[in-house]
Every structure is written in structure tokens, then in C-alpha cells.
Design a protein around this motif. Structure first.
Motif, PDB file in Angstrom:
ATOM      1  N   SER A 486       0.980  -1.118  -0.097  1.00  0.00           N
ATOM      2  CA  SER A 486       0.142   0.071   0.085  1.00  0.00           C
ATOM      3  C   SER A 486       0.850   1.261  -0.221  1.00  0.00           C
ATOM      4  O   SER A 486       2.312   1.011   0.256  1.00  0.00           O
ATOM      5  CB  SER A 486      -0.786   0.117   1.190  1.00  0.00           C
ATOM      6  OG  SER A 486      -1.778  -1.114   1.153  1.00  0.00           O
ATOM      7  N   SER A 487       0.274   2.280  -0.210  1.00  0.00           N
ATOM      8  CA  SER A 487       0.938   3.630  -0.118  1.00  0.00           C
ATOM      9  C   SER A 487       1.226   4.010   1.008  1.00  0.00           C
ATOM     10  O   SER A 487       0.526   3.878   2.082  1.00  0.00           O
ATOM     11  CB  SER A 487       0.171   4.759  -0.835  1.00  0.00           C
ATOM     12  OG  SER A 487       0.549   6.020  -0.754  1.00  0.00           O
ATOM     13  N   PRO A 488       2.621   4.569   1.431  1.00  0.00           N
ATOM     14  CA  PRO A 488       2.865   5.108   2.606  1.00  0.00           C
ATOM     15  C   PRO A 488       1.866   6.161   3.164  1.00  0.00           C
ATOM     16  O   PRO A 488       1.765   6.303   4.327  1.00  0.00           O
ATOM     17  CB  PRO A 488       4.061   5.735   2.621  1.00  0.00           C
ATOM     18  CG  PRO A 488       4.785   5.021   1.293  1.00  0.00           C
ATOM     19  CD  PRO A 488       3.678   4.809   0.381  1.00  0.00           C
ATOM     20  N   ASP A 489       1.179   6.849   2.185  1.00  0.00           N
ATOM     21  CA  ASP A 489       0.073   7.749   2.685  1.00  0.00           C
ATOM     22  C   ASP A 489      -1.225   7.181   2.629  1.00  0.00           C
ATOM     23  O   ASP A 489      -1.740   6.762   1.731  1.00  0.00           O
ATOM     24  CB  ASP A 489       0.064   8.766   1.670  1.00  0.00           C
ATOM     25  CG  ASP A 489      -0.866   9.932   1.990  1.00  0.00           C
ATOM     26  OD1 ASP A 489      -1.636   9.772   3.002  1.00  0.00           O
ATOM     27  OD2 ASP A 489      -0.809  11.077   1.387  1.00  0.00           O
ATOM     28  N   SER A 490      -1.502   6.662   4.046  1.00  0.00           N
ATOM     29  CA  SER A 490      -2.685   6.006   4.267  1.00  0.00           C
ATOM     30  C   SER A 490      -3.831   6.848   3.562  1.00  0.00           C
ATOM     31  O   SER A 490      -5.109   6.055   3.392  1.00  0.00           O
ATOM     32  CB  SER A 490      -2.944   5.710   5.709  1.00  0.00           C
ATOM     33  OG  SER A 490      -3.120   7.133   6.402  1.00  0.00           O
ATOM     34  N   THR A 491      -3.966   7.841   3.167  1.00  0.00           N
ATOM     35  CA  THR A 491      -5.008   8.646   2.572  1.00  0.00           C
ATOM     36  C   THR A 491      -5.299   8.202   1.134  1.00  0.00           C
ATOM     37  O   THR A 491      -6.350   8.550   0.698  1.00  0.00           O
ATOM     38  CB  THR A 491      -4.963  10.072   2.623  1.00  0.00           C
ATOM     39  OG1 THR A 491      -3.932  10.761   2.108  1.00  0.00           O
ATOM     40  CG2 THR A 491      -4.912  10.426   4.168  1.00  0.00           C
ATOM     41  N   LYS A 492      -4.312   7.710   0.569  1.00  0.00           N
ATOM     42  CA  LYS A 492      -4.262   7.418  -0.770  1.00  0.00           C
ATOM     43  C   LYS A 492      -4.359   5.693  -1.070  1.00  0.00           C
ATOM     44  O   LYS A 492      -4.068   5.061  -0.404  1.00  0.00           O
ATOM     45  CB  LYS A 492      -2.948   7.710  -1.468  1.00  0.00           C
ATOM     46  CG  LYS A 492      -2.708   9.392  -1.445  1.00  0.00           C
ATOM     47  CD  LYS A 492      -1.455   9.542  -1.895  1.00  0.00           C
ATOM     48  CE  LYS A 492      -1.204  11.052  -2.293  1.00  0.00           C
ATOM     49  NZ  LYS A 492       0.064  11.261  -2.697  1.00  0.00           N
ATOM     50  N   THR A 493      -5.481   5.447  -2.135  1.00  0.00           N
ATOM     51  CA  THR A 493      -5.569   4.188  -2.601  1.00  0.00           C
ATOM     52  C   THR A 493      -4.614   3.883  -3.674  1.00  0.00           C
ATOM     53  O   THR A 493      -5.174   3.514  -4.685  1.00  0.00           O
ATOM     54  CB  THR A 493      -6.953   3.728  -2.859  1.00  0.00           C
ATOM     55  OG1 THR A 493      -7.551   4.701  -3.805  1.00  0.00           O
ATOM     56  CG2 THR A 493      -8.042   3.931  -1.618  1.00  0.00           C
ATOM     57  N   GLU A 494      -3.297   3.823  -3.247  1.00  0.00           N
ATOM     58  CA  GLU A 494      -2.442   3.578  -4.310  1.00  0.00           C
ATOM     59  C   GLU A 494      -1.621   2.153  -3.961  1.00  0.00           C
ATOM     60  O   GLU A 494      -1.353   2.084  -2.899  1.00  0.00           O
ATOM     61  CB  GLU A 494      -1.442   4.610  -4.457  1.00  0.00           C
ATOM     62  CG  GLU A 494      -2.295   5.841  -5.321  1.00  0.00           C
ATOM     63  CD  GLU A 494      -1.176   7.043  -5.195  1.00  0.00           C
ATOM     64  OE1 GLU A 494      -1.600   7.908  -5.890  1.00  0.00           O
ATOM     65  OE2 GLU A 494      -0.222   7.046  -4.792  1.00  0.00           O
ATOM     66  N   TYR A 495      -1.260   1.535  -5.077  1.00  0.00           N
ATOM     67  CA  TYR A 495      -0.523  -0.067  -4.655  1.00  0.00           C
ATOM     68  C   TYR A 495       0.713  -0.089  -5.715  1.00  0.00           C
ATOM     69  O   TYR A 495       0.607   0.265  -6.609  1.00  0.00           O
ATOM     70  CB  TYR A 495      -1.669  -1.031  -4.823  1.00  0.00           C
ATOM     71  CG  TYR A 495      -2.732  -0.884  -3.695  1.00  0.00           C
ATOM     72  CD1 TYR A 495      -2.470  -1.619  -2.450  1.00  0.00           C
ATOM     73  CD2 TYR A 495      -3.728  -0.504  -4.325  1.00  0.00           C
ATOM     74  CE1 TYR A 495      -3.598  -1.302  -1.549  1.00  0.00           C
ATOM     75  CE2 TYR A 495      -4.986  -0.366  -3.369  1.00  0.00           C
ATOM     76  CZ  TYR A 495      -4.808  -0.893  -2.056  1.00  0.00           C
ATOM     77  OH  TYR A 495      -5.786  -0.802  -1.185  1.00  0.00           O
ATOM     78  N   THR A 496       1.628  -0.676  -5.021  1.00  0.00           N
ATOM     79  CA  THR A 496       2.735  -1.308  -5.906  1.00  0.00           C
ATOM     80  C   THR A 496       2.530  -2.921  -5.921  1.00  0.00           C
ATOM     81  O   THR A 496       2.651  -3.390  -4.794  1.00  0.00           O
ATOM     82  CB  THR A 496       4.113  -0.701  -5.280  1.00  0.00           C
ATOM     83  OG1 THR A 496       4.140   0.654  -5.245  1.00  0.00           O
ATOM     84  CG2 THR A 496       5.143  -1.345  -6.092  1.00  0.00           C
TER      85      THR A 496
END
Length: 991
Positions: A486-496
């Protein structure tokens, strides 16, 4: 040793060809069988529990192992599998199962009436004897159940139809789900099965008890031998089958520790060594278990902890049940330690997943791993006659083996594959790499801390970027790893998304990453250290699993002894001694007991090395004897027939009945354990000394006379229950039963003298009665029946030894004296049923004054521990002297039992069975302070106080263990109260 692998001729391989059913017509065109070799190399091969080949090879062809060794030749076109150091073990053998069996159909009831006769023609007279049963006729392969066995490492099961006392033959079945029935059925007659449980297919009443089942087994073996000699003219398919099955392994299913010993007892009598299905509590009586010389099938079914959070409900759980929970995991260790052979089974497990868990638990409690492996492989194979084909990895054996990640009994070991008859069953992918460790993960210019823990086939990931924890999900299958970050920024729904093929043995993982913006790039994960989480978890598991084991006691329950009482020399000084002799009651007198016998009665006796007990102000008596008791028994009635002379109470002694200890606390040392009153001719008695903590056999009074129970009145004519199908129904019929059976016995005795006769245990017992070799104690109430039985006995030239209950004895005392009968009665029972309406409390005194030998008995587990008070009632009712009243519960019952030369009075040469009372033994205020049997102290009032404290301490400790187990996630069972079955004359066994 270098093994040469040779391509053998077709003739040789025809014996190994599993699937080459050449005689079947082929209507499907060309169908070529795969006859190539499969070669496994670089394996750690566990040939058997004691033999290991490092870096070994195995060759398999057509379901069989053709070669095993360090280096074998590899034929052309072989399939070679590199195991890369993995372990190979023989697949396990389940020796006791009902796998694939259709459940027996339960017989319906007919007007609610019992069935007394057999329902089958051409078979044995008892429906519960079914040795002709062939498991093959009820078998249907169950793939889903087979897969459960496969997951636990099993390759074959020995299955049978679990119905009846003699259950017939089982069959040995391969768990090869890919084959046909022709391939899977290895033996259609693998073993002969028995139990004490009746068949559900029949409503036939007999037997209604364990002792009846034992008698039935004995008579069946006798009849089978008689039939085999050609002495029975009719065709009996059951006896033919029994004789045919004699050469097979005999497997006896039992349900508890006592039944294990009972089964072995029957087997020993007929030269049969049963393979006994045990209880899991063999540790409680390991000496007797060892003396059976049997091998035991042990279920890995440990009791669950009790839910003891509610302190009031916790009181419902006995110390015995609490101790068993604590001690049961050590049972297998105790068996192995004492060189008692055993086989492990999954039977009784409600959840098959518990098998491995419980097996590892037993190992953590000290079970040797080699013996555990033998119990699953070589030992069951030997009993099935398959020691060269199953349970080993050797040339010519079935290709039944397991491939594991390591030592099979290590908790972290993964079971990868289970090969059964050369067919692979994949349980876990064995190409899985162990990813456990700490890594530096480099992707998209960032460096993460990655820690992977857990099992190789189910790893878990923890990811941090600096001090920030990153949500992640790791999956791993067939050498491919996928990691979602998951993104280090918990407000974002981004994934690697990361994916990589893991190279074998590499400390670096290289792969590709799809970034949150869709771009693709490379990543690396470099291992820097081992994970610390796994080791900590292992240590926690160890602490949670292994508990301090509570010491064993004899019996293993409340008030049990840490060590069995030992015979010792004892001198009682300055006591008031009730001698029960012409000397009467002696004041300030010494009594010396030496080597279990009374060695002296007098004053100023020399103690020598004897233990001296100051008895000043106290009373010393001989032990109380209860002529009519039902304590210490697993069963009381065999009610399936109107005569059960063939059954014996010695078969069903329960030495753990707490009433034994309570009776000792009431000064009782000897009892006659009587059959009940369900039938006119009951079962054989057991005369017992109450040696608390001893075995059942250890409680039997040595060289005691033989007795049997008869009964008259309401019970035997079935007035107390709705039965219209068994003779007799009237008191007239009761008389006819006695006449008919003794007439048969006379005919039997005449035939016996010719030498050509079928032995009948029941008739043998009746002959003993007629010949004065066995004495009769008869349940009785009404004077007319008392007279009747005396006349019947006289007609067949024997005498009734004792009329027990005998509440109308005062009416016929003169006739009883003329007949030669004694009386054992209640002190003041009346009005509890119609036939006792004329009972009076003066009965004992009137019979005594008429010159009869009179005893007061209990017939009740509660009354038996206050027989001293029951005797005192005859002082009040009838003016009997205290001395004579005391004889009613000591010397007189000894006379009735023909044991007065051994017990019943305090005089030189008699057994050292004595009781030290705090005061006059007839007083309700007096207590038995010490009760000795043959010089050993079996009850001590001060020791009793200590035991009560120890019981409270043990229960408190075990409660803590169970609460900890529950808090740790262990499954628990409710703390429900278990009611012991109270035994009386009319009690029927819960059977």
C-alpha cells in the motif's frame, strides 16, 4: 552397500504389475499403460523406524518399489525426480477403521417387548455373534474420507463393519483414489473383529451386560471347538466362519481400561492373544496392562479441558476427569517406557486435523519418535501380515511413501506428497522455498525493511518504510512470489505490485514491480538475517503445550494412594477388644498383627519391630462383612434370560468405585458382591476384600468359596416393568424355572459322565450347586416362596445356604433351621414395595432366637458404610445383646460365607482385618479411625484429612491449568455433572 538396479523379465514383474489386468477385454482401441520407472534421487530415506539412507535413491514401477539404495542404475526413459535432500518416509497404516462401510440398519421394536430368541436360521443361537460378516459386502470407497486420511499421511486402512460382539472379517484397502476397487482392495479378509457391544441389527436381549457378553464369548468359543470336531449335526454358518477366522489377527474393540483387561482375560482363557483397542488411559494401571502381553491400538483422542470459569459449575468436575486431561498426553510415553507395544489410530477423533496435533503433543510429553513411527508403520504392518509390503521402503513393497520438508515429527515440517501405489497425491507444493528472514527491499528508489515469517507454504510479510508500517499482502505458490504494497500515505488508495520467481537457495530475490502509476520497474529483496518471530513463537508454543503432570495415584482419582498400602506388623496397645469369641469383650488388651495375621491377643505383648498404636479408650473389632452388597461393580444384572448362571460378578469388579473407600471409612473390610434379582437364577458372586487402590483381581478374596445368587418374588416375574414376552410371569412359573433347569442339569451331568458332551458353562454351574461345590444366596421376601425354594432344593438334594432380605423369615424360621439355611436381612426396612408389607424390625431377633445364623446386610451403597449402626438396631428391636448384635455384621456373615476360619473374629491365626473405633462400635457417635486389611492400613482418619487438603490443592492447580488453556484458545467442554449409576438388586447396566 551399492545396490544394482536390474531390468527384470516380464515374468518377474507380473507379480508387481498393479494395473496390468491383461485378461480384461479392450473395447476402447489402443490403450498403452505407462510402465516407465520413476526415480527419486537425493533423498533422505527412512527405510523403517531405525534405518536411514542418506542421499539415497528409490525406483518405482507399476505401483511397487523395485530398488532402494545409495546409488542405483537408472534405466532409459525413466522419470527422474530430484528431491534435493527432502525426507522420505513410509506412508502410515490405519489398522482400525470403519472407512467406506454402510452403517448397520437398526432393528425396529415390536410392541416395545424384548426379543429373547435369535431371528436368523442357520446361524448361531445369538444374533450378536456374527463372525460370518464380510466387510467387502458393505464396502463402498469414499473418496472424500480417503483424502482426509491422505492428508494425515496414511496410505492404507484396515476397515470393518463395526456391529456386534463378534463382528466378522475386515478388509485392507489402499487409499489410492486414482485406482479401481480391484487395485485398492489389498486383502478382503484382513483381520477378525470383536467387541463387547451388541449388534444394532437385532433386538435380542441377551446379553444385557458386559459380564453377559463375556460369558457369551466363552460359550461361543466352546461351541466352535465342539462344532469343528463334527459333534453338532446341524449347519451353523456362524461357527464355521469363526473357525475359519481363527488364523487371522484378532482385534478387540474396548471402551475403557477395565474392558481392556476383561477382553484379555477372555482371550487368555482360550489361548487367543487379542490386539486390543485401548482407551488412552492405560497409564493408570500400567502394570496390569503390561501383564496382558498384548499390543494395544491407541486412539490419539485426548480429553478436552473443562470450562471452569464459573466456580459453581466447576464443582461438577471430578478430580479423576481433571487428572486425566492433564495426564493423558503422557500415556504413549508410559507405554513405550514400559516396553508395551502399541499402534496409533485416528479412530475416535471428531476432527481428523487433531491427529497430527495430538501426535506431536504426545512426542512433546516424551514419546520416542522412532516408536511413534513404528506405531504407524511396521507394527500395524506386522499384525496385518504385510510387513514386507507396507510400512517400509524396500524392494517389492508397495510404493506407499511420504515426501516431507524435514523430520516428520517436527512441528514445522511440511508434508508435500503422499505416494500411494505409485500414484502421487500432492498435499503441498514441494518446490516451495522457505522465504523466512529479514530483507532489504529496494524498489522505485525506496528502501523498505521486509520481514517474512511463517511456514514456507503460507508466509506472512511485515513491511516498514523508515518508522512507517506499510500495509502489505504476500502470496507464494509454485516458486512465484507476489507482494502487494500500500501507499505510505494512508489517505491514498495506491498500490505497488511486485512479482518474482524465487531461485532455489538464493538470498536475493529479483523481480518486476508495477508502480501505482502503471510504470514497470525492477526490484530486489536481499536477505540480511533470519526472522526472530518464528523462534519466539516456537518458544511460546513449548511453554503453552507442556504442563506439569499431576502424580498418579491408586486409584487415579480422589482419595487415591500415592503408594499402595503395605503390609506391616502392628501392635494395638490397651484397647477394648471385641473378640467375637467365648472370651467376649476384653478391656485393656493388646492385639498384635504380624505378616498379615493376628499373632497375639493379650496383655503386655512384645511389639518387636511392629508399629505401636496406643488404643487406650478406643475399641478394636474385626472388620465388618457385608453379605449382600452391590458396590464396586460395573454391572449388577444380566437380565437377558431367566437363568444367567454362566455369568460372574468377578468379571465386572470396578476397583475405582468411591463407595469402596467410603465403606472402609465405615469399617467394612469384606463384601459379597452379588448379582441382582432380574432373573430366578442369577450370576456367580464375587467375594471381595476392599483393598482400595488394588486391581480388580487384587480385590478378590483368595481361595474363597463359590456362591451364586437366586431370586424370588416381584422382580423375577417382572411385575415391576411391562414385559409379557419372557417366562416366568408368575410365582408358579418361578418355581418351574428352578425345576426345569435343575432337571436339565441332571441330564447334562449324566451325559458328561459318558465323556461325549458339549460343555455348557451354565449347566456346569448348576452341577456345582447340586454337588455342594457352590452355595446359593437367594433374594426372598414372601414365606410361600421361601418354602417353595427349600422344597425344590431338597428335591435335587442340595440346600439353600442363605436367604437374603428374608423379611418374612420370622414366619418360617423353624423350617429354615430344619433345612439348614441362614438369614441375611435388613434391620428395619419395610413398605418400599407390596411384597414387604409384612416386614417387621424384630425379624432379625426372632430368627436369631430360633437358632438361625443371622446377618444384617446393606444391599445399598449408602447403608453399607453405616452397618455398625444397622446392627445396633437389633439391640433396640428384640433385645439382642451388644455382643450378639455386633456378630450380625462380622462373625455371622463370615459364617454364611464359609469364611469364619479366616475372618469375623479377633483370634490368633485369623486375617489381620481389624477396625479401630473411637468408641463403642454400635454407637452412632463412634467413628472408624483406622481400617486394616491383612495388616495394611486402607483407611486412616488423619490421613483422610490430609487427602482432603491435597484434593483441594490439586483441583485448584488443575483449574488454573484449564483456565490458562482456555485463555490460550484451547477448545473446552462444559463442566456438567456426571451422575454415577447407583447399583441395587434391580439395576440394569447402561449398556
Amino acid at each position: 552397500m551399492r545396490l544394482k538396479f536390474l531390468l527384470l523379465s516380464l515374468v518377474f514383474f507380473s507379480g508387481l504389475n498393479l494395473y496390468a489386468q491383461d485378461y480384461f477385454p479392450n473395447n476402447d482401441g489402443v490403450n498403452t499403460e505407462n510402465t516407465n520407472y520413476t526415480i527419486f534421487k537425493n533423498a533422505k530415506i527412512h527405510v523403517d523406524p531405525t534405518t536411514i539412507i542418506e542421499n539415497g535413491m528409490i525406483a518405482v514401477r507399476e505401483g511397487k518399489i523395485t530398488a532402494v539404495g545409495k546409488n542405483i542404475s537408472v534405466p532409459k526413459n525413466s522419470i527422474v525426480i530430484d528431491l534435493k535432500g527432502k525426507d522420505v518416509y513410509p506412508s502410515f497404516i490405519e489398522i482400525y477403521s470403519d472407512f467406506g462401510m454402510k452403517k448397520a440398519t437398526k432393528a425396529g421394536s415390536e410392541n416395545g417387548q424384548p426379543q429373547y430368541n435369535a431371528s436368523r436360521e442357520g446361524y448361531y443361537w445369538n444374533d450378536h455373534i456374527r463372525p460370518e460378516t464380510n466387510a467387502l459386502e458393505s464396502f463402498s470407497f469414499d473418496k472424500s474420507e480417503a483424502e482426509k486420511f491422505q492428508k494425515n499421511g496414511f496410505g492404507v486402512v484396515n476397515t470393518h463393519l463395526a456391529d456386534g460382539i463378534m463382528r466378522g472379517t475386515g478388509m485392507l484397502v489402499s487409499l489410492n483414489t486414482a485406482g479401481s476397487e480391484g487395485d485398492r482392495i489389498l486383502k478382503d479378509r484382513s483381520a477378525n473383529f470383536l467387541s463387547f457391544d451388541k449388534s444394532v441389527k437385532s433386538r435380542q436381549s441377551y446379553p444385557t451386560s458386559i459380564m453377559g457378553a463375556m460369558a457369551l464369548l466363552r460359550q461361543t468359543y466352546i461351541d466352535a471347538a465342539w462344532y469343528e470336531k463334527g459333534n453338532i449335526s446341524n449347519k451353523d454358518l456362524a461357527l464355521e466362519a469363526l473357525n475359519r477366522n481363527k488364523s487371522l489377527t484378532q482385534i478387540f474393540k474396548t471402551d475403557n481400561l477395565f474392558d481392556e483387561l476383561r477382553a484379555d482375560k477372555v482371550g487368555d482363557e482360550y489361548g487367543i492373544q487379542y490386539l486390543i483397542f485401548g482407551s488412552g488411559y492405560e497409564f493408570e494401571n500400567i502394570a496390569e496392562i503390561k501383564n496382558t502381553n498384548a499390543t494395544f491400538i491407541i486412539p490419539l483422542d485426548f480429553p478436552e479441558a473443562y470450562d471452569l470459569e464459573n466456580p459453581f459449575m466447576a464443582n461438577n468436575v471430578s478430580l479423576q476427569d481433571m487428572k486425566r486431561w492433564n495426564q493423558a498426553p503422557s500415556n504413549l510415553m508410559q507405554l513405550a517406557k514400559n516396553d508395551i507395544p502399541f499402534i496409533l489410530t485416528t479412530q475416535n477423533l471428531k476432527d481428523e486435523k487433531k491427529f497430527r496435533e495430538n501426535l506431536l503433543k504426545a512426542i512433546s510429553y516424551g514419546l520416542d519418535k522412532k516408536k511413534a513411527l513404528a506405531a504407524l508403520t511396521t507394527t500395524p504392518a506386522k499384525f496385518l501380515g504385510e510387513e514386507n509390503k507396507l510400512g517400509v521402503i524396500k524392494q517389492g513393497a508397495w510404493a506407499n511413501f511420504l515426501i516431507t520438508s524435514g523430520e516428520i515429527f517436527d512441528k514445522e515440517t511440511v508434508l508435500f506428497e503422499n505416494w500411494i501405489q505409485g500414484k502421487k497425491v500432492v498435499l503441498e507444493n514441494m518446490n516451495t522455498e522457505n522465504l523466512e528472514g529479514k530483507y532489504t527491499l529496494a524498489v522505485d528508489g525506496k528502501k523498505y525493511d521486509l520481514e517474512i515469517s511463517g511456514k514456507p507454504n503460507a508466509p506472512k510479510a511485515e513491511v516498514k518504510l523508515g518508522d512507517t508500517k506499510i500495509k502489505s499482502k504476500l502470496s507464494y505458490s509454485d516458486t512465484w512470489m507476489q507482494l502487494l504494497l500500500s501507499s505510505p500515505d494512508s489517505t491514498k488508495t495506491e498500490y505497488t505490485r511486485l512479482v518474482a520467481k524465487v531461485s532455489e537457495g538464493s538470498n536475493k530475490i529479483n523481480g518486476r514491480a508495477i508502480l501505482s502509476n502503471g510504470q514497470e520497474t525492477a526490484f530486489t529483496a536481499t536477505k540480511s538475517a533470519d526472522s526472530t518471530k518464528v523462534d519466539k513463537k516456537k518458544e511460546d508454543d513449548k511453554e503453552e503445550t507442556i504442563l506439569p503432570i499431576v502424580p498418579l495415584t491408586y486409584p487415579n482419582m480422589a482419595y487415591g494412594f500415592k503408594e499402595l498400602p503395605k503390609q506391616g506388623d502392628v501392635l494395638f496397645k490397651n484397647a477394648t477388644v471385641w473378640t467375637n469369641t467365648e472370651k467376649g469383650i476384653l478391656e485393656k488388651t493388646d492385639v498384635l498383627i504380624r505378616n498379615g495375621k493376628i499373632a497375639g491377643v493379650g496383655t503386655n505383648l512384645n511389639a518387636g519391630k511392629a508399629k505401636v498404636i496406643d488404643a487406650t479408650g478406643k475399641h478394636l473389632t474385626t472388620g465388618i462383612i457385608d453379605e449382600h452388597s452391590h458396590i464396586g461393580a460395573s454391572a449388577i444384572n444380566e437380565a437377558g434370560q431367566n437363568s444367567s448362571a454362566e455369568v460372574s460378578m468377578e468379571d465386572v469388579i470396578d476397583p475405582t468405585d468411591i463407595n469402596i473407600y467410603r465403606n472402609l471409612a465405615g469399617g467394612v473390610t469384606t463384601i459379597q458382591l452379588l448379582h441382582g434379582s432380574a432373573n430366578p437364577i442369577g450370576g456367580q458372586s464375587a467375594i471381595m476384600k476392599l483393598k482400595w487402590g488394588s486391581s480388580a483381581d487384587g480385590m478378590i478374596f483368595p481361595d474363597s468359596p463359590k456362591f451364586i445368587k437366586f431370586a424370588l418374588g416381584e422382580n423375577v416375574k417382572q411385575a415391576n416393568w411391562d414385559s409379557k414376552s419372557r417366562f416366568p410371569q408368575t410365582r408358579m412359573g418361578v418355581e418351574q424355572v428352578f425345576t426345569d433347569y435343575f432337571s436339565q442339569a441332571k441330564d447334562y451331568e449324566a451325559a458328561k459322565k459318558t465323556g461325549n458332551y458339549r460343555k455348557d458353562i451354565e449347566m456346569e454351574t448348576l452341577i456345582e450347586i447340586m454337588n455342594g461345590e457352590r452355595f446359593v444366596s437367594s433374594h426372598s421376601y414372601v414365606q410361600s416362596e421361601i418354602n417353595m425354594l427349600m422344597k425344590v432344593a431338597e428335591a435335587f438334594d442340595f440346600r439353600i445356604n442363605t436367604f437374603t432380605h428374608i423379611l418374612e423369615g420370622y414366619k418360617v424360621a423353624d423350617k429354615m433351621k430344619e433345612h439348614g439355611a441362614g438369614a441375611s436381612t435388613f434391620s428395619d426396612w419395610w413398605a418400599y414395595k407390596y411384597e414387604v408389607k409384612d416386614a417387621i424390625p424384630y425379624n432379625a431377633a426372632i430368627m436369631h432366637n430360633a437358632g438361625l445364623t443371622v446377618a444384617i446386610n446393606s444391599d445399598d451403597g449408602e447403608m453399607s458404610r453405616r452397618l455398625n449402626q444397622e446392627a445396633a438396631k437389633s439391640v433396640k428391636y428384640g433385645g439382642i445383646s451388644e455382643e450378639e448384635a455386633w456378630k450380625f455384621v462380622t462373625l455371622n456373615p463370615a459364617k454364611l460365607l464359609h469364611l469364619d476360619h479366616r475372618v469375623g473374629s479377633i483370634e490368633t491365626g485369623k486375617d489381620g482385618d481389624v477396625v479401630l473405633w473411637s468408641g463403642n462400635p454400635l454407637s452412632i457417635y463412634s467413628k472408624a479411625e483406622k481400617t486394616l486389611i491383612e495388616g495394611a492400613v486402607y483407611f486412616d482418619i488423619e490421613k483422610d484429612k490430609e487427602l482432603r487438603k491435597e484434593i483441594a490443592q490439586q483441583k485448584n492447580m488443575l483449574t488454573g491449568q484449564m483456565l490458562s488453556a482456555k485463555n490460550g484458545g484451547a477448545k473446552t467442554q462444559p463442566a456438567t455433572k456426571k451422575e454415577d449409576q447407583k447399583m441395587h438388586c434391580d439395576t440394569l447396566e447402561t449398556y
